[in-house]
Design a protein around this motif. Structure first.
Motif, PDB file in Angstrom:
ATOM      1  N   LYS A  91      -7.138   9.292  -6.442  1.00  0.00           N
ATOM      2  CA  LYS A  91      -7.078  11.044  -7.240  1.00  0.00           C
ATOM      3  C   LYS A  91      -6.265  11.303  -7.551  1.00  0.00           C
ATOM      4  N   THR A  92      -6.083  11.287  -8.541  1.00  0.00           N
ATOM      5  CA  THR A  92      -4.270  12.189  -8.853  1.00  0.00           C
ATOM      6  C   THR A  92      -4.684  12.401 -10.630  1.00  0.00           C
ATOM      7  N   GLN A  93      -4.586  14.055 -10.842  1.00  0.00           N
ATOM      8  CA  GLN A  93      -4.486  14.017 -12.321  1.00  0.00           C
ATOM      9  C   GLN A  93      -5.684  14.096 -12.596  1.00  0.00           C
ATOM     10  N   ASN A  94      -7.032  14.539 -11.807  1.00  0.00           N
ATOM     11  CA  ASN A  94      -8.322  14.601 -12.344  1.00  0.00           C
ATOM     12  C   ASN A  94      -9.237  12.940 -12.433  1.00  0.00           C
ATOM     13  N   VAL A  95      -7.711  12.032 -12.093  1.00  0.00           N
ATOM     14  CA  VAL A  95      -8.338  10.908 -12.235  1.00  0.00           C
ATOM     15  C   VAL A  95      -8.802   9.828 -11.139  1.00  0.00           C
ATOM     16  N   SER A  96      -9.874   9.781 -10.606  1.00  0.00           N
ATOM     17  CA  SER A  96      -9.708   8.533  -9.960  1.00  0.00           C
ATOM     18  C   SER A  96     -10.111   6.857 -10.956  1.00  0.00           C
ATOM     19  N   PHE A  97      -9.333   6.096  -8.927  1.00  0.00           N
ATOM     20  CA  PHE A  97      -9.358   5.322  -9.267  1.00  0.00           C
ATOM     21  C   PHE A  97      -9.066   3.613  -8.573  1.00  0.00           C
ATOM     22  N   THR A  98      -9.393   2.331  -8.186  1.00  0.00           N
ATOM     23  CA  THR A  98      -9.099   1.450  -7.290  1.00  0.00           C
ATOM     24  C   THR A  98      -8.380   0.784  -7.063  1.00  0.00           C
ATOM     25  N   LYS A  99      -7.600   0.349  -6.044  1.00  0.00           N
ATOM     26  CA  LYS A  99      -6.204  -0.772  -6.218  1.00  0.00           C
ATOM     27  C   LYS A  99      -5.810  -0.777  -4.929  1.00  0.00           C
ATOM     28  N   PHE A 100      -5.106  -1.616  -4.704  1.00  0.00           N
ATOM     29  CA  PHE A 100      -4.349  -2.246  -3.676  1.00  0.00           C
ATOM     30  C   PHE A 100      -3.120  -1.064  -3.366  1.00  0.00           C
ATOM     31  N   PRO A 101      -3.113  -1.475  -2.205  1.00  0.00           N
ATOM     32  CA  PRO A 101      -2.447  -0.148  -1.127  1.00  0.00           C
ATOM     33  C   PRO A 101      -0.304  -0.321  -2.300  1.00  0.00           C
ATOM     34  N   GLY A 102       0.155   0.025  -2.859  1.00  0.00           N
ATOM     35  CA  GLY A 102       1.733  -0.051  -2.768  1.00  0.00           C
ATOM     36  C   GLY A 102       2.125   1.315  -3.573  1.00  0.00           C
ATOM     37  N   GLY A 103       2.716   0.945  -4.216  1.00  0.00           N
ATOM     38  CA  GLY A 103       3.301   1.868  -5.165  1.00  0.00           C
ATOM     39  C   GLY A 103       4.751   1.336  -5.976  1.00  0.00           C
ATOM     40  N   GLY A 104       5.348   3.035  -6.627  1.00  0.00           N
ATOM     41  CA  GLY A 104       6.564   2.726  -7.656  1.00  0.00           C
ATOM     42  C   GLY A 104       7.639   1.983  -6.410  1.00  0.00           C
ATOM     43  N   LEU A 105       8.850   1.665  -6.903  1.00  0.00           N
ATOM     44  CA  LEU A 105      10.439   1.077  -6.256  1.00  0.00           C
ATOM     45  C   LEU A 105      10.944   2.086  -6.856  1.00  0.00           C
ATOM     46  N   GLU A 106      11.734   2.519  -6.063  1.00  0.00           N
ATOM     47  CA  GLU A 106      12.959   3.572  -6.389  1.00  0.00           C
ATOM     48  C   GLU A 106      14.286   3.507  -6.254  1.00  0.00           C
ATOM     49  N   TYR A 107      14.787   3.886  -7.124  1.00  0.00           N
ATOM     50  CA  TYR A 107      16.224   3.503  -7.446  1.00  0.00           C
ATOM     51  C   TYR A 107      16.663   2.800  -6.308  1.00  0.00           C
ATOM     52  N   GLY A 108      17.503   1.086  -6.004  1.00  0.00           N
ATOM     53  CA  GLY A 108      18.749   0.958  -5.290  1.00  0.00           C
ATOM     54  C   GLY A 108      17.805   0.078  -3.874  1.00  0.00           C
ATOM     55  N   GLU A 109      16.626  -0.015  -4.046  1.00  0.00           N
ATOM     56  CA  GLU A 109      15.332  -0.249  -3.264  1.00  0.00           C
ATOM     57  C   GLU A 109      15.071  -1.794  -4.222  1.00  0.00           C
ATOM     58  N   GLY A 110      14.984  -2.671  -3.103  1.00  0.00           N
ATOM     59  CA  GLY A 110      14.204  -3.960  -3.322  1.00  0.00           C
ATOM     60  C   GLY A 110      12.742  -3.613  -3.070  1.00  0.00           C
ATOM     61  N   LEU A 111      11.787  -5.064  -4.028  1.00  0.00           N
ATOM     62  CA  LEU A 111      10.351  -4.726  -3.681  1.00  0.00           C
ATOM     63  C   LEU A 111       9.908  -5.243  -1.905  1.00  0.00           C
ATOM     64  N   LEU A 112      10.380  -6.324  -1.349  1.00  0.00           N
ATOM     65  CA  LEU A 112       9.722  -6.393  -0.107  1.00  0.00           C
ATOM     66  C   LEU A 112      10.390  -4.866   0.667  1.00  0.00           C
ATOM     67  N   ASP A 113      11.387  -4.140   0.385  1.00  0.00           N
ATOM     68  CA  ASP A 113      11.490  -3.150   1.894  1.00  0.00           C
ATOM     69  C   ASP A 113      10.942  -1.731   0.470  1.00  0.00           C
ATOM     70  N   ALA A 114      10.740  -1.309  -0.681  1.00  0.00           N
ATOM     71  CA  ALA A 114       9.790  -0.756  -1.621  1.00  0.00           C
ATOM     72  C   ALA A 114       7.746  -0.980  -0.744  1.00  0.00           C
ATOM     73  N   LEU A 115       7.581  -2.575  -0.117  1.00  0.00           N
ATOM     74  CA  LEU A 115       6.720  -2.536   0.012  1.00  0.00           C
ATOM     75  C   LEU A 115       6.068  -2.046   0.904  1.00  0.00           C
ATOM     76  N   LYS A 116       7.641  -2.279   1.662  1.00  0.00           N
ATOM     77  CA  LYS A 116       6.968  -1.856   3.768  1.00  0.00           C
ATOM     78  C   LYS A 116       7.359  -0.197   3.356  1.00  0.00           C
ATOM     79  N   ARG A 117       7.550   0.601   3.500  1.00  0.00           N
ATOM     80  CA  ARG A 117       7.742   1.475   2.863  1.00  0.00           C
ATOM     81  C   ARG A 117       6.850   2.260   2.195  1.00  0.00           C
ATOM     82  N   GLU A 118       6.224   1.705   1.229  1.00  0.00           N
ATOM     83  CA  GLU A 118       4.509   2.205   0.651  1.00  0.00           C
ATOM     84  C   GLU A 118       3.629   2.076   1.776  1.00  0.00           C
ATOM     85  N   PHE A 119       3.387   1.242   2.271  1.00  0.00           N
ATOM     86  CA  PHE A 119       2.678   0.951   3.574  1.00  0.00           C
ATOM     87  C   PHE A 119       2.858   2.059   4.457  1.00  0.00           C
ATOM     88  N   MET A 120       3.732   2.068   5.019  1.00  0.00           N
ATOM     89  CA  MET A 120       4.493   3.229   5.811  1.00  0.00           C
ATOM     90  C   MET A 120       4.049   4.323   5.450  1.00  0.00           C
TER      91      MET A 120
END
Length: 150
Positions: free
Chosen positions: A25-54
């Motif tokens: 729930k964010t900005q008064n909107v609720s949603f269901t998704k798989f865990p994960g999130g946004g890539l940060e500048y300078g980060e690879g996809l796999l490192d981003a996914l590992k960071r998001e899970f941590m």
């Protein structure tokens, strides 16, 4: 100027053949998704996914295989950017110690912050497209189910 928002998500199965999903729930909107999130500048996809899970689950993961990358136009639900999502099957490298809910959107014990997130496991055979909020998650889930069906 056109903005792109690169996202990376993990489809995690436990030993009981249940898939991990996130109710948020964010900005008064609720949603269901798989865990994960946004890539940060300078980060690879796999490192981003590992960071998001941590960050989200305090869980170290191993990337098993690529499942799906968005192949259609998807506008963000939160701003004017175009979403590009990449999905991987992942497996935990340690025991799951985060709180796991049973009911959807069970935020009852969570602090009411700007963003709140809870997790639950759903048996593979019971998770339906309609339970996932975003079109990209639905597509990735269908691709994943095709890959694991005998």
């Amino acid at each position: 100027m056109y903005l792109f928002n690169v996202r990376v998500y993990g489809i995690l199965l436990n030993e009981s053949n249940e898939v991990l999903i996130s109710d948020e729930k964010t900005q008064n909107v609720s949603f269901t998704k798989f865990p994960g999130g946004g890539l940060e500048y300078g980060e690879g996809l796999l490192d981003a996914l590992k960071r998001e899970f941590m960050e989200e689950c305090a869980l170290e993961i191993e990337i098993v295989k690529h499942i799906y990358t968005t192949d259609f136009y998807e506008k963000s639900s939160f701003n004017e950017s175009q979403i590009l999502s990449v999905y991987y099957q992942v497996r935990p490298l340690s025991a799951i110690t985060f709180d796991v809910k049973v009911s959807p959107f069970d935020f009852s014990k969570e602090k009411q912050l700007d963003k709140v997130e809870v997790f639950r496991f759903v048996p593979i055979e019971k998770l339906r497209d309609e339970e996932l909020t975003f079109k990209t998650d639905k597509k990735a889930w269908n691709v994943f189910k095709e890959l694991i069906e005998p």
